[in-house]
Design a protein around this motif. Structure first.
Motif, PDB file in Angstrom:
ATOM      1  N   VAL A  19      -3.801   2.551   7.077  1.00 35.22           N
ATOM      2  CA  VAL A  19      -5.252   2.341   7.068  1.00 35.22           C
ATOM      3  C   VAL A  19      -5.942   3.515   6.378  1.00 35.22           C
ATOM      4  N   GLU A  20      -5.511   4.716   6.682  1.00 35.21           N
ATOM      5  CA  GLU A  20      -6.116   5.906   6.064  1.00 35.21           C
ATOM      6  C   GLU A  20      -5.828   5.955   4.564  1.00 35.21           C
ATOM      7  N   LEU A  21      -4.613   5.616   4.176  1.00 40.58           N
ATOM      8  CA  LEU A  21      -4.246   5.573   2.760  1.00 40.58           C
ATOM      9  C   LEU A  21      -5.152   4.603   2.004  1.00 40.58           C
ATOM     10  N   ILE A  22      -5.315   3.402   2.548  1.00 38.53           N
ATOM     11  CA  ILE A  22      -6.140   2.380   1.893  1.00 38.53           C
ATOM     12  C   ILE A  22      -7.602   2.827   1.854  1.00 38.53           C
ATOM     13  N   THR A  23      -8.107   3.354   2.957  1.00 44.03           N
ATOM     14  CA  THR A  23      -9.493   3.813   3.006  1.00 44.03           C
ATOM     15  C   THR A  23      -9.730   4.895   1.956  1.00 44.03           C
ATOM     16  N   HIS A  24      -8.824   5.839   1.877  1.00 50.19           N
ATOM     17  CA  HIS A  24      -8.942   6.920   0.901  1.00 50.19           C
ATOM     18  C   HIS A  24      -8.955   6.376  -0.527  1.00 50.19           C
ATOM     19  N   LEU A  25      -8.023   5.465  -0.813  1.00 52.97           N
ATOM     20  CA  LEU A  25      -7.907   4.939  -2.171  1.00 52.97           C
ATOM     21  C   LEU A  25      -9.044   3.993  -2.556  1.00 52.97           C
ATOM     22  N   ALA A  26      -9.754   3.465  -1.576  1.00 55.53           N
ATOM     23  CA  ALA A  26     -10.877   2.580  -1.892  1.00 55.53           C
ATOM     24  C   ALA A  26     -11.859   3.262  -2.839  1.00 55.53           C
ATOM     25  N   PHE A  27     -12.028   4.559  -2.679  1.00 59.01           N
ATOM     26  CA  PHE A  27     -12.976   5.304  -3.499  1.00 59.01           C
ATOM     27  C   PHE A  27     -12.437   5.619  -4.883  1.00 59.01           C
ATOM     28  N   TYR A  28     -11.138   5.549  -5.061  1.00 59.46           N
ATOM     29  CA  TYR A  28     -10.509   5.861  -6.345  1.00 59.46           C
ATOM     30  C   TYR A  28     -10.049   4.610  -7.093  1.00 59.46           C
ATOM     31  N   ALA A  29      -9.578   3.620  -6.337  1.00 56.27           N
ATOM     32  CA  ALA A  29      -9.003   2.424  -6.953  1.00 56.27           C
ATOM     33  C   ALA A  29      -9.976   1.256  -7.009  1.00 56.27           C
ATOM     34  N   GLY A  30     -10.970   1.260  -6.125  1.00 54.57           N
ATOM     35  CA  GLY A  30     -11.938   0.177  -6.098  1.00 54.57           C
ATOM     36  C   GLY A  30     -11.963  -0.541  -4.765  1.00 54.57           C
ATOM     37  N   TRP A  31     -13.153  -0.908  -4.382  1.00 50.51           N
ATOM     38  CA  TRP A  31     -13.384  -1.574  -3.097  1.00 50.51           C
ATOM     39  C   TRP A  31     -12.629  -2.896  -2.986  1.00 50.51           C
ATOM     40  N   PRO A  32     -12.661  -3.759  -4.015  1.00 52.75           N
ATOM     41  CA  PRO A  32     -11.939  -5.037  -3.909  1.00 52.75           C
ATOM     42  C   PRO A  32     -10.427  -4.855  -3.705  1.00 52.75           C
ATOM     43  N   LYS A  33      -9.849  -3.853  -4.360  1.00 58.24           N
ATOM     44  CA  LYS A  33      -8.411  -3.617  -4.167  1.00 58.24           C
ATOM     45  C   LYS A  33      -8.131  -3.172  -2.735  1.00 58.24           C
ATOM     46  N   ALA A  34      -9.033  -2.390  -2.168  1.00 64.09           N
ATOM     47  CA  ALA A  34      -8.865  -1.966  -0.778  1.00 64.09           C
ATOM     48  C   ALA A  34      -8.958  -3.166   0.162  1.00 64.09           C
ATOM     49  N   TRP A  35      -9.931  -4.031  -0.063  1.00 59.46           N
ATOM     50  CA  TRP A  35     -10.054  -5.242   0.756  1.00 59.46           C
ATOM     51  C   TRP A  35      -8.757  -6.052   0.711  1.00 59.46           C
ATOM     52  N   SER A  36      -8.221  -6.226  -0.479  1.00 63.21           N
ATOM     53  CA  SER A  36      -6.965  -6.980  -0.621  1.00 63.21           C
ATOM     54  C   SER A  36      -5.826  -6.291   0.115  1.00 63.21           C
ATOM     55  N   ALA A  37      -5.759  -4.977  -0.007  1.00 59.41           N
ATOM     56  CA  ALA A  37      -4.696  -4.225   0.662  1.00 59.41           C
ATOM     57  C   ALA A  37      -4.836  -4.311   2.177  1.00 59.41           C
ATOM     58  N   PHE A  38      -6.080  -4.280   2.669  1.00 55.89           N
ATOM     59  CA  PHE A  38      -6.281  -4.413   4.116  1.00 55.89           C
ATOM     60  C   PHE A  38      -5.829  -5.777   4.615  1.00 55.89           C
ATOM     61  N   SER A  39      -6.011  -6.813   3.820  1.00 53.90           N
ATOM     62  CA  SER A  39      -5.527  -8.145   4.215  1.00 53.90           C
ATOM     63  C   SER A  39      -4.015  -8.126   4.398  1.00 53.90           C
ATOM     64  N   LEU A  40      -3.330  -7.477   3.464  1.00 50.87           N
ATOM     65  CA  LEU A  40      -1.868  -7.351   3.585  1.00 50.87           C
ATOM     66  C   LEU A  40      -1.486  -6.519   4.804  1.00 50.87           C
ATOM     67  N   ALA A  41      -2.170  -5.391   4.980  1.00 55.43           N
ATOM     68  CA  ALA A  41      -1.858  -4.501   6.096  1.00 55.43           C
ATOM     69  C   ALA A  41      -2.044  -5.206   7.442  1.00 55.43           C
ATOM     70  N   LYS A  42      -3.090  -6.035   7.537  1.00 51.96           N
ATOM     71  CA  LYS A  42      -3.317  -6.791   8.777  1.00 51.96           C
ATOM     72  C   LYS A  42      -2.111  -7.667   9.112  1.00 51.96           C
ATOM     73  N   GLU A  43      -1.560  -8.315   8.111  1.00 57.42           N
ATOM     74  CA  GLU A  43      -0.408  -9.176   8.324  1.00 57.42           C
ATOM     75  C   GLU A  43       0.848  -8.356   8.638  1.00 57.42           C
ATOM     76  N   ILE A  44       1.088  -7.321   7.840  1.00 52.50           N
ATOM     77  CA  ILE A  44       2.326  -6.553   7.949  1.00 52.50           C
ATOM     78  C   ILE A  44       2.374  -5.713   9.219  1.00 52.50           C
ATOM     79  N   TYR A  45       1.220  -5.185   9.610  1.00 50.69           N
ATOM     80  CA  TYR A  45       1.172  -4.336  10.800  1.00 50.69           C
ATOM     81  C   TYR A  45       0.605  -5.082  12.005  1.00 50.69           C
ATOM     82  N   ALA A  46       0.741  -6.395  12.026  1.00 52.22           N
ATOM     83  CA  ALA A  46       0.170  -7.217  13.109  1.00 52.22           C
ATOM     84  C   ALA A  46       0.776  -6.905  14.477  1.00 52.22           C
ATOM     85  N   ASP A  47       2.027  -6.504  14.513  1.00 50.72           N
ATOM     86  CA  ASP A  47       2.670  -6.261  15.820  1.00 50.72           C
ATOM     87  C   ASP A  47       2.362  -4.910  16.404  1.00 50.72           C
TER      88      ASP A  47
END
Length: 105
Positions: free
Chosen positions: A77-105
Motif C-alpha cells: 500500500v505504501e509503495l503504491i501510494t508513494h508511486l502515485a505521485f511519480y507514476a500517475g494517479w490512474p496507475k495507482a488506482w489500477s495497482a490498488f485494485s490488484l493489491a485488494k485481490e492479492i492481499y485479500a486474506d
C-alpha cells in the motif's frame, strides 16, 4: 526464488524459444537468484515499482510474487501510494485494485 521459473517456456517456448530461455534461465535463474547481492523481497519491490510505472499487465504476477517473497500488505500500500505521485494517479488506482485481490486474506 527457490522454485525454478518455467513461465517463459510454458508460454512462449514454441514461439520464441530463445526469449523463453533468457527469461527462465538468465533473468530468473541467474539474476533473481543473486540473493547475496539483493534479496528476493527487495527485487520484488523494485520490480513491482517498475511495472507499476509502466502500467503493464505483468504487474499482477509480480505483485503475487512480491507477496510470496514477504512484501506485506502495508508495504505494498505504501509503495503504491508513494508511486502515485511519480507514476500517475490512474496507475495507482489500477495497482490498488490488484493489491485488494492479492492481499485479500
Amino acid at each position: 526464488m527457490a522454485k525454478k521459473q518455467t513461465a517463459g517456456r510454458d508460454n512462449l517456448g514454441d514461439l520464441a524459444p530463445k526469449f523463453a530461455e533468457l527469461n527462465d534461465d538468465v533473468l530468473f535463474g541467474e539474476v533473481w537468484s543473486r540473493e547475496d547481492k539483493l534479496s528476493a523481497r527487495d527485487r520484488s519491490m523494485i520490480t513491482v515499482a517498475s511495472l507499476l510505472t509502466q502500467g503493464v499487465p505483468q504487474l499482477a504476477a509480480h505483485m503475487k510474487i512480491a507477496k510470496q517473497n514477504g512484501v506485506t500488505k502495508d508495504e505494498m500500500v505504501e509503495l503504491i501510494t508513494h508511486l502515485a505521485f511519480y507514476a500517475g494517479w490512474p496507475k495507482a488506482w489500477s495497482a490498488f485494485s490488484l493489491a485488494k485481490e492479492i492481499y485479500a486474506d
